[in-house]
Design a protein around this motif. Structure first.
Motif, PDB file in Angstrom:
ATOM      1  N   SER A 114       0.819  -1.221   0.000  1.00 47.55           N
ATOM      2  CA  SER A 114       0.000   0.000   0.000  1.00 47.55           C
ATOM      3  C   SER A 114       0.849   1.266   0.000  1.00 47.55           C
ATOM      4  O   SER A 114       0.405   2.302  -0.444  1.00 47.55           O
ATOM      5  CB  SER A 114      -0.946   0.003   1.196  1.00 47.55           C
ATOM      6  OG  SER A 114      -0.216   0.254   2.353  1.00 47.55           O
ATOM      7  N   SER A 115       2.078   1.192   0.487  1.00 46.45           N
ATOM      8  CA  SER A 115       2.891   2.394   0.382  1.00 46.45           C
ATOM      9  C   SER A 115       3.812   2.226  -0.818  1.00 46.45           C
ATOM     10  O   SER A 115       4.306   1.130  -1.089  1.00 46.45           O
ATOM     11  CB  SER A 115       3.687   2.641   1.668  1.00 46.45           C
ATOM     12  OG  SER A 115       5.006   2.202   1.519  1.00 46.45           O
ATOM     13  N   HIS A 277      -3.092  -0.261  -3.356  1.00 46.95           N
ATOM     14  CA  HIS A 277      -3.373   0.783  -2.397  1.00 46.95           C
ATOM     15  C   HIS A 277      -4.634   0.507  -1.615  1.00 46.95           C
ATOM     16  O   HIS A 277      -5.567  -0.056  -2.123  1.00 46.95           O
ATOM     17  CB  HIS A 277      -3.600   2.040  -3.234  1.00 46.95           C
ATOM     18  CG  HIS A 277      -2.873   3.219  -2.724  1.00 46.95           C
ATOM     19  ND1 HIS A 277      -1.539   3.352  -2.845  1.00 46.95           N
ATOM     20  CD2 HIS A 277      -3.319   4.339  -2.112  1.00 46.95           C
ATOM     21  CE1 HIS A 277      -1.184   4.511  -2.318  1.00 46.95           C
ATOM     22  NE2 HIS A 277      -2.242   5.120  -1.871  1.00 46.95           N
ATOM     23  N   LYS A 280      -9.302   4.794   0.533  1.00 46.94           N
ATOM     24  CA  LYS A 280      -9.700   5.501   1.752  1.00 46.94           C
ATOM     25  C   LYS A 280     -11.093   6.090   1.639  1.00 46.94           C
ATOM     26  O   LYS A 280     -11.691   6.478   2.633  1.00 46.94           O
ATOM     27  CB  LYS A 280      -8.690   6.611   2.039  1.00 46.94           C
ATOM     28  CG  LYS A 280      -7.295   6.107   2.348  1.00 46.94           C
ATOM     29  CD  LYS A 280      -7.205   5.653   3.799  1.00 46.94           C
ATOM     30  CE  LYS A 280      -5.954   4.875   4.109  1.00 46.94           C
ATOM     31  NZ  LYS A 280      -4.708   5.519   3.849  1.00 46.94           N
ATOM     32  N   PHE A 312     -10.784  11.016   3.835  1.00 42.30           N
ATOM     33  CA  PHE A 312      -9.458  10.767   3.259  1.00 42.30           C
ATOM     34  C   PHE A 312      -8.655  12.060   3.217  1.00 42.30           C
ATOM     35  O   PHE A 312      -9.211  13.158   3.298  1.00 42.30           O
ATOM     36  CB  PHE A 312      -9.567  10.127   1.876  1.00 42.30           C
ATOM     37  CG  PHE A 312     -10.518  10.808   0.926  1.00 42.30           C
ATOM     38  CD1 PHE A 312     -10.119  11.880   0.155  1.00 42.30           C
ATOM     39  CD2 PHE A 312     -11.833  10.348   0.800  1.00 42.30           C
ATOM     40  CE1 PHE A 312     -10.999  12.488  -0.729  1.00 42.30           C
ATOM     41  CE2 PHE A 312     -12.720  10.956  -0.082  1.00 42.30           C
ATOM     42  CZ  PHE A 312     -12.303  12.036  -0.853  1.00 42.30           C
ATOM     43  N   ASP A 313      -7.346  11.885   3.114  1.00 44.59           N
ATOM     44  CA  ASP A 313      -6.452  13.033   3.024  1.00 44.59           C
ATOM     45  C   ASP A 313      -5.982  13.215   1.601  1.00 44.59           C
ATOM     46  O   ASP A 313      -6.107  12.295   0.787  1.00 44.59           O
ATOM     47  CB  ASP A 313      -5.210  12.785   3.903  1.00 44.59           C
ATOM     48  CG  ASP A 313      -5.550  12.869   5.365  1.00 44.59           C
ATOM     49  OD1 ASP A 313      -6.355  13.754   5.720  1.00 44.59           O
ATOM     50  OD2 ASP A 313      -5.030  12.043   6.143  1.00 44.59           O
ATOM     51  N   ASP A 316      -4.306  10.362  -0.773  1.00 46.54           N
ATOM     52  CA  ASP A 316      -4.884   9.029  -0.566  1.00 46.54           C
ATOM     53  C   ASP A 316      -5.491   8.492  -1.866  1.00 46.54           C
ATOM     54  O   ASP A 316      -5.822   9.243  -2.774  1.00 46.54           O
ATOM     55  CB  ASP A 316      -5.990   9.083   0.504  1.00 46.54           C
ATOM     56  CG  ASP A 316      -5.413   9.062   1.908  1.00 46.54           C
ATOM     57  OD1 ASP A 316      -4.239   8.684   2.042  1.00 46.54           O
ATOM     58  OD2 ASP A 316      -6.127   9.433   2.845  1.00 46.54           O
ATOM     59  N   SER A 317      -5.666   7.184  -1.867  1.00 51.85           N
ATOM     60  CA  SER A 317      -6.260   6.533  -3.025  1.00 51.85           C
ATOM     61  C   SER A 317      -7.769   6.437  -2.826  1.00 51.85           C
ATOM     62  O   SER A 317      -8.224   6.069  -1.743  1.00 51.85           O
ATOM     63  CB  SER A 317      -5.661   5.131  -3.108  1.00 51.85           C
ATOM     64  OG  SER A 317      -5.835   4.614  -4.365  1.00 51.85           O
ATOM     65  N   ILE A 332      -5.524   8.955  -7.212  1.00 54.71           N
ATOM     66  CA  ILE A 332      -4.960   9.598  -6.019  1.00 54.71           C
ATOM     67  C   ILE A 332      -5.400  11.057  -6.025  1.00 54.71           C
ATOM     68  O   ILE A 332      -5.180  11.780  -7.002  1.00 54.71           O
ATOM     69  CB  ILE A 332      -3.431   9.500  -6.032  1.00 54.71           C
ATOM     70  CG1 ILE A 332      -3.045   8.023  -5.951  1.00 54.71           C
ATOM     71  CG2 ILE A 332      -2.828  10.256  -4.868  1.00 54.71           C
ATOM     72  CD1 ILE A 332      -1.586   7.780  -6.117  1.00 54.71           C
ATOM     73  N   SER A 336      -8.316  16.651   0.204  1.00 50.83           N
ATOM     74  CA  SER A 336      -8.871  15.764   1.237  1.00 50.83           C
ATOM     75  C   SER A 336     -10.399  15.740   1.106  1.00 50.83           C
ATOM     76  O   SER A 336     -10.991  16.582   0.415  1.00 50.83           O
ATOM     77  CB  SER A 336      -8.494  16.286   2.623  1.00 50.83           C
ATOM     78  OG  SER A 336      -9.197  17.493   2.871  1.00 50.83           O
TER      79      SER A 336
END
Ligand code: GLU
Length: 372
Positions: A114-115, A277, A280, A312-313, A316-317, A332, A336
């Motif tokens: 995920s990262s 990913h 979120k 989500f930020d 994020d995905s 992505i 947010s």
């Protein structure tokens, strides 16, 4: 056709499930493993690069610690996996040694993919093993994988690994010979489907009913894996435990079910966006925005956003849904969920007046977007 296809494969991911590696008493099926290793070593001699995704850790742990005991709780299964994984690797080590081939153990959890940095590290390790002519043997890192960070089944894991190493083919071997028109256990007249150009909803439903209750990795998870791989541009073969399956497959014989790739290969970065990913949140788009993304290959602007779901930020995905709540893309986000709720539906030049600042005109840039 199969011949041309089979001879164009340089790198293959082969997944073997517990149902064919282990016998009913959870003991390893040594004849099968010996033949599998022999077949892989022949491929390797022909300079084909093979990544093996192998289940069987939990099953072998059960045999070691006693099949009569209750190991239903997750920590117990994790303990079983930690014991069984050694036995599993030990077997592969011994069998491959006969062909002077070394194996490398790679245990992954979904969190590792995920990262972006750990995704690239895993990729680098696997590619280095291949370059050194070592067979990577991959399994889920069951001892750390609890629900939230789990692939859940090795079929899904194998599709992601095939993407991770840019395999030319994913082969999933199990106790089912391939995809059938109906459940072959219920209807002996069910036909084996040789080629699938596109996975239909009907196929997914049939697969669902073919899945054996309570078992991980029935036909349903295989179809899901085939979907992930073919959408990344990788063809998939689902095949059974037949003797000489791999030699026949690579000799161009029509064995198992072939799933054709749905598009050209996704780049590694796009594969990571689409499948590596954690999602979120979700963004619902209007028809115009969906068309702009699908047909005109544009970026997503705030004007096309109808609804924002989840927290989500930026970075994020997220999943992109159409007005019928169907997911059709992932990407992505630059904004947010909190920011997006304030700017949804407005023109890009109004982002700054609305938020007091602006990162970009787009919510998701085309380069950070994958159409599914
Ligand atoms: N990772 C599990 C094991 O090795 C198997 C999961 C699966 O079969 O899909 O025991």
């Amino acid at each position: 056709m199969r011949h041309r296809f089979a001879t164009s494969i340089n790198r293959v991911t082969i997944k073997v499930g517990s149902s064919i590696l282990l016998k009913e008493d959870h003991g390893p099926d040594l004849t099968f493993i010996e033949e599998l290793v022999r077949d892989i070593s022949v491929l390797s001699e022909r300079d084909m690069e093979v990544v093996l995704v192998s289940s069987g850790a939990i099953g072998m742990g059960k045999r070691e610690l006693g099949t009569g005991k209750n190991f239903d709780a997750i920590p117990s299964k994790q303990a079983l996996a930690s014991v069984g994984q050694i036995h599993l690797m030990n077997l592969y080590c011994q069998f491959f040694q006969q062909y002077h081939i070394s194996v490398g153990q790679v245990l992954l959890s979904a969190a590792d993919l995920s990262s972006r940095s750990s995704y690239l590290n895993a990729r680098n390790t696997l590619l280095t093993l291949l370059r050194l002519k070592i067979i990577p043997v991959v399994n889920e890192n069951d001892t750390v994988a609890v629900e939230e960070i789990k692939f859940g089944d090795n079929d899904t894991l194998s599709a992601l690994v095939a993407g991770l190493v840019d395999a030319d083919l994913l082969v999933i071997l199990s106790d089912i010979k391939g995809l059938y028109s109906e459940d072959p256990r219920r209807n002996p007249k069910a036909k084996l489907i040789r080629k699938v150009s596109c996975i239909s909803e009907e196929m997914e439903e049939t697969a669902q009913s073919t899945s054996v209750e309570g078992r991980i990795g029935g036909m349903q998870t295989k179809i899901k894996a085939a979907k992930i791989a073919t959408r990344s541009g990788i063809p998939v073969i689902i095949g059974g435990k037949d003797r000489d399956f791999l030699p026949q497959l690579f000799a161009g014989k029509e064995v198992g079910t072939l799933f054709l790739p749905q598009q050209n290969r996704l780049t590694s970065r796009k594969k990571w966006i689409a499948y590596g990913h954690f999602l979120k949140g979700k963004i619902v788009l209007d028809k115009g925005a969906k068309r702009a993304l699908l047909q005109e290959r544009r970026s997503l602007l705030p004007s096309g956003v109808i609804e924002v779901k989840g927290k989500f930020d930026a970075g994020d995905s997220v999943s992109l849904l159409d007005e019928d709540n169907r997911e059709f893309a992932r990407g992505i986000t630059y904004y947010s969920s909190k920011e997006l709720k304030k700017i949804k539906g407005i023109k890009s030049h109004l982002i700054k007046p609305q938020l007091g600042y602006k990162y970009y005109d787009e919510v998701i840039h085309r380069d950070n977007l994958v159409i599914l």
